[in-house]
Enzyme design. Sequence first.
Site, PDB file in Angstrom:
ATOM      1  N   SER A   1       0.771  -1.393   0.109  1.00 55.41           N
ATOM      2  CA  SER A   1       0.014   0.055  -0.087  1.00 55.41           C
ATOM      3  C   SER A   1       0.783   1.248   0.067  1.00 55.41           C
ATOM      4  O   SER A   1       1.893   1.283   0.459  1.00 55.41           O
ATOM      5  CB  SER A   1      -0.952   0.142   1.267  1.00 55.41           C
ATOM      6  OG  SER A   1      -1.858  -0.848   1.174  1.00 55.41           O
TER       7      SER A   1
HETATM    8  N1  SAH Z   1      -1.003  -4.728   4.070  1.00 49.04           N
HETATM    9  C1  SAH Z   1      -0.277  -5.292   2.762  1.00 49.04           C
HETATM   10  C2  SAH Z   1      -0.962  -4.830   1.514  1.00 49.04           C
HETATM   11  C3  SAH Z   1      -1.310  -5.710   0.606  1.00 49.04           C
HETATM   12  S1  SAH Z   1      -2.424  -5.658  -0.682  1.00 49.04           S
HETATM   13  C4  SAH Z   1       1.196  -4.805   2.826  1.00 49.04           C
HETATM   14  O1  SAH Z   1       1.430  -3.796   3.732  1.00 49.04           O
HETATM   15  O2  SAH Z   1       2.005  -4.973   1.947  1.00 49.04           O
HETATM   16  C5  SAH Z   1      -3.630  -6.553  -0.398  1.00 49.04           C
HETATM   17  C6  SAH Z   1      -3.563  -8.047   0.215  1.00 49.04           C
HETATM   18  O3  SAH Z   1      -4.594  -8.774   0.427  1.00 49.04           O
HETATM   19  C7  SAH Z   1      -2.793  -8.808  -0.943  1.00 49.04           C
HETATM   20  O4  SAH Z   1      -1.455  -9.449  -0.626  1.00 49.04           O
HETATM   21  C8  SAH Z   1      -3.702  -9.919  -1.389  1.00 49.04           C
HETATM   22  O5  SAH Z   1      -3.504 -11.056  -1.751  1.00 49.04           O
HETATM   23  C9  SAH Z   1      -4.763 -10.100   0.198  1.00 49.04           C
HETATM   24  N2  SAH Z   1      -5.944 -10.367   0.269  1.00 49.04           N
HETATM   25  C10 SAH Z   1      -6.943 -10.423  -0.934  1.00 49.04           C
HETATM   26  N3  SAH Z   1      -7.952 -11.002  -0.546  1.00 49.04           N
HETATM   27  C11 SAH Z   1      -7.807 -11.518   0.467  1.00 49.04           C
HETATM   28  C12 SAH Z   1      -8.477 -12.453   1.435  1.00 49.04           C
HETATM   29  N4  SAH Z   1      -9.684 -12.862   1.242  1.00 49.04           N
HETATM   30  N5  SAH Z   1      -8.042 -12.866   2.649  1.00 49.04           N
HETATM   31  C13 SAH Z   1      -6.629 -12.494   3.026  1.00 49.04           C
HETATM   32  N6  SAH Z   1      -5.839 -11.791   2.052  1.00 49.04           N
HETATM   33  C14 SAH Z   1      -6.484 -11.387   1.309  1.00 49.04           C
END
Ligand code: SAH
Length: 220
Positions: free
Chosen positions: A69
Amino acid sequence: MPLLKLEDTYLHKGKRKALVALLREKGIKSERVLDAINKLPRHFFFDSALVSHAYEDKAFPIGEGQTISQPYTVAFQTELLDIKPGDKVLEIGTGSGYQGSILHLLGAEVFTIEYQKKLYEGTKRFLARLGIEMKLFYGDGTGGLPENAPFDKIIVTAGAPVVPESLVQQLKIGGILVIPVGSRGKQTMLKITKKSTKEVQREEYEGFAFVPLLGKEGWN
Ligand code: SAH
């Protein structure tokens, strides 16, 4: 995640300071949140090819079609969560582990769930190497983690079509859920405070764009 040397130079520290100044200009007020961003080397969480971009206020690819993010978004969501040391926090969407590490630095006990197996495995290894402790889970986070509930705070870091009811259920009374809700391309940030078993208070902030939340109460 490829192995890279975990080196935090004066150049990185300087760029991080400038990023923190920018976040302050953009309206982030919590000194504790700004301090955590100033302390945590965001470039450690980047793919080596993209490392020079780590202190831009932008989201970047972390593999498996996912992104780390934007720093402003991390700061904004973290500020809304109002983390107190010892808070039990659930994060949906571990991704690179950066947001979770910020929560950890603020003194939270972090539980985090990731849907992409490769990211889960890579980030788990990487955090162990960094010595950052959190409880990582692999799977669909839209149902929360009933076996570890209730939580003081819950943060969703992917864009949801609706607020998953189980997440509200797994909050303590007085607890806070921060979740972007909207279309696949554009979301409104909701801060949901659980006032009682039946009553919640909602605050809304426009203008966010996350990768989609998948899974049972997500987009598929
Ligand atoms: N908090 C992360 C942001 C990652 S982007 C960071 O600091 O890097 C969002 C993430 O949510 C992705 O890795 C994606 O695979 C995950 N995601 C999407 N749907 C999800 C679900 N149902 N359960 C768990 N993770 C999920």
